[in-house]
Design a protein around this motif. Sequence first.
Motif, PDB file in Angstrom:
ATOM      1  N   VAL A 298       0.844  -1.196   0.000  1.00 61.13           N
ATOM      2  CA  VAL A 298       0.000   0.000   0.000  1.00 61.13           C
ATOM      3  C   VAL A 298       0.880   1.245   0.000  1.00 61.13           C
ATOM      4  O   VAL A 298       1.779   1.371   0.839  1.00 61.13           O
ATOM      5  CB  VAL A 298      -0.938   0.016   1.234  1.00 61.13           C
ATOM      6  CG1 VAL A 298      -1.857   1.234   1.184  1.00 61.13           C
ATOM      7  CG2 VAL A 298      -1.752  -1.267   1.295  1.00 61.13           C
TER       8      VAL A 298
ATOM      9  N   GLU B 141       1.805  -5.773  -8.148  1.00 64.77           N
ATOM     10  CA  GLU B 141       1.089  -4.528  -8.375  1.00 64.77           C
ATOM     11  C   GLU B 141       0.916  -3.764  -7.059  1.00 64.77           C
ATOM     12  O   GLU B 141       0.650  -4.356  -6.017  1.00 64.77           O
ATOM     13  CB  GLU B 141      -0.284  -4.807  -8.994  1.00 64.77           C
ATOM     14  CG  GLU B 141      -0.219  -5.285 -10.438  1.00 64.77           C
ATOM     15  CD  GLU B 141       0.416  -4.258 -11.357  1.00 64.77           C
ATOM     16  OE1 GLU B 141       0.164  -3.044 -11.163  1.00 64.77           O
ATOM     17  OE2 GLU B 141       1.166  -4.660 -12.270  1.00 64.77           O
TER      18      GLU B 141
ATOM     19  N   CYS C 141      -0.857  -1.091  -4.476  1.00 55.61           N
ATOM     20  CA  CYS C 141      -2.210  -0.626  -4.132  1.00 55.61           C
ATOM     21  C   CYS C 141      -2.210   0.899  -4.041  1.00 55.61           C
ATOM     22  O   CYS C 141      -1.531   1.478  -3.189  1.00 55.61           O
ATOM     23  CB  CYS C 141      -2.658  -1.234  -2.805  1.00 55.61           C
ATOM     24  SG  CYS C 141      -4.258  -0.607  -2.239  1.00 55.61           S
ATOM     25  N   GLN C 142      -2.975   1.544  -4.925  1.00 52.84           N
ATOM     26  CA  GLN C 142      -3.061   3.002  -4.946  1.00 52.84           C
ATOM     27  C   GLN C 142      -4.500   3.476  -4.759  1.00 52.84           C
ATOM     28  O   GLN C 142      -4.874   4.560  -5.194  1.00 52.84           O
ATOM     29  CB  GLN C 142      -2.501   3.544  -6.261  1.00 52.84           C
ATOM     30  CG  GLN C 142      -1.068   3.117  -6.529  1.00 52.84           C
ATOM     31  CD  GLN C 142      -0.534   3.657  -7.843  1.00 52.84           C
ATOM     32  OE1 GLN C 142      -0.513   4.859  -8.064  1.00 52.84           O
ATOM     33  NE2 GLN C 142      -0.120   2.748  -8.726  1.00 52.84           N
ATOM     34  N   SER C 143      -5.297   2.659  -4.070  1.00 47.58           N
ATOM     35  CA  SER C 143      -6.718   2.962  -3.925  1.00 47.58           C
ATOM     36  C   SER C 143      -7.009   3.966  -2.821  1.00 47.58           C
ATOM     37  O   SER C 143      -8.117   4.486  -2.733  1.00 47.58           O
ATOM     38  CB  SER C 143      -7.493   1.668  -3.651  1.00 47.58           C
ATOM     39  OG  SER C 143      -7.023   1.054  -2.459  1.00 47.58           O
ATOM     40  N   ILE C 144      -6.014   4.247  -1.941  1.00 46.94           N
ATOM     41  CA  ILE C 144      -6.233   5.218  -0.883  1.00 46.94           C
ATOM     42  C   ILE C 144      -5.503   6.518  -1.223  1.00 46.94           C
ATOM     43  O   ILE C 144      -4.587   6.534  -2.043  1.00 46.94           O
ATOM     44  CB  ILE C 144      -5.746   4.700   0.484  1.00 46.94           C
ATOM     45  CG1 ILE C 144      -4.225   4.507   0.475  1.00 46.94           C
ATOM     46  CG2 ILE C 144      -6.428   3.409   0.861  1.00 46.94           C
ATOM     47  CD1 ILE C 144      -3.664   4.168   1.837  1.00 46.94           C
ATOM     48  N   ASN C 145      -5.933   7.606  -0.599  1.00 44.24           N
ATOM     49  CA  ASN C 145      -5.287   8.896  -0.816  1.00 44.24           C
ATOM     50  C   ASN C 145      -3.986   8.941  -0.024  1.00 44.24           C
ATOM     51  O   ASN C 145      -4.019   8.937   1.208  1.00 44.24           O
ATOM     52  CB  ASN C 145      -6.207  10.036  -0.380  1.00 44.24           C
ATOM     53  CG  ASN C 145      -5.665  11.404  -0.770  1.00 44.24           C
ATOM     54  OD1 ASN C 145      -4.484  11.682  -0.592  1.00 44.24           O
ATOM     55  ND2 ASN C 145      -6.536  12.254  -1.281  1.00 44.24           N
TER      56      ASN C 145
END
Length: 318
Positions: free
Chosen positions: A99, A122, A124-128
Amino acid sequence: MVDYFVAEFKRKHNKDISESRKAIGRLRSACERAKRMLSSATETSIDVDCLYEGIDFNSTISRAKFEKLNMDLFTNCMVPVVKCLEDAKMKKDDVDVVVLVGGSTRIPKVQQLLKKFFNGKELCQSINPDEAVAYGAAIQAAILSSVHNNKDFTLVDVTPLSLGVKLHSGEMKFFVLRNSTIPVKKSGNAYTAFDNQTSAEFRVYEGERPIAVDNNFLGTFTLHNIPPALKGHEKFDVCFEIDNDGILTVSSQHIGTTGNKKQITITNHSGRLSKEEIDRMVEEAKKYKAEDEECKKAIKAKLALQNYAESMRDMVGV
C-alpha cells in the motif's frame, strides 16, 4: 533539484543566489511544484519572476533528468523497506499487498523501484496517500480519548528498542524485545547476586547490545530490607509494562517474607531516544555483534571461575 537550478542560474547570469534565503525559498517552492508536475508529465517548466536582483528565471526539466538528480534519494527510500521486512522476519513473498502512503509515493520512480523490489507485484493506490496518515492519527486519537471505540479499527504500535535490566555480571537481561506490540506486559525473575545481600538495585536500559552499559540508561530504583541469605536464594519478580500511551512502568517485588515492592515510571520524554539515535543504536548492535559475543563469553568464563573458586572454598572449609 534546487542545487541544479542554482548552478544553472550562476552559469547563465554569473550570479550566486545560494546566500539569498529569499531567492532560495522561492526557487524551492517552484521546484516543489515542478516535482509534483513530473509525477504526471514527462517535462515541466520552472518560472520565477524577479528571482534575484530583478532577474527573471526560466528553465525546463524532464522527468528523466529529475530521476537522475535524485537517484541516490530514491535508492535510500528502499532501505527502510528492507529493514521493515528484516524486523518483521518476513520475506518478499510473504507480503500480500503493498500500500502506497505519503505524497512522494506518487513519484513514478519510487513506484518503479518498489514494484521491482517486490518482484513485479502490483501496488495498491486505492487510498489517498496524502490523507492516509492523518486519517489513521485521527482514529488513534479518537480511540485514546474514548470518543470512538476500537471494535472496528486496530492500530498497532511497537517498541523501537529492547528493554531490560542490568545484571550483576554487567550483562543485559531482556524483558521486552524490540518490535513488541504495544501495549505489552512482560515479567521474569531475578535473584540476589552475592551472599547476605540486603538490597537490590535495578538499572533499566533500552537497546540491543548484550552489555547493559552499551545501551541507553533510562532509570534506576532499589529494593531494600531483603533478608540476608546465600546468593541466589532470594527471588524477585520483575515486570515491564508499556501502556497505550507508551509510558513504561518497571516494577520489582520480593518473592518471600517481606513482599517488598518498588517501581519506576518512564515516559516517552524522560531519557528516551530520538528516531535518529534509535537507528544509530540498532546499527551499532549489528556492527559490534562479534565483539559483544566475545565479551559475553569472557563474562561467562569469569562467572564460571568464580563459582568454581567458591565451591572449592566451601569444600576445604575456608
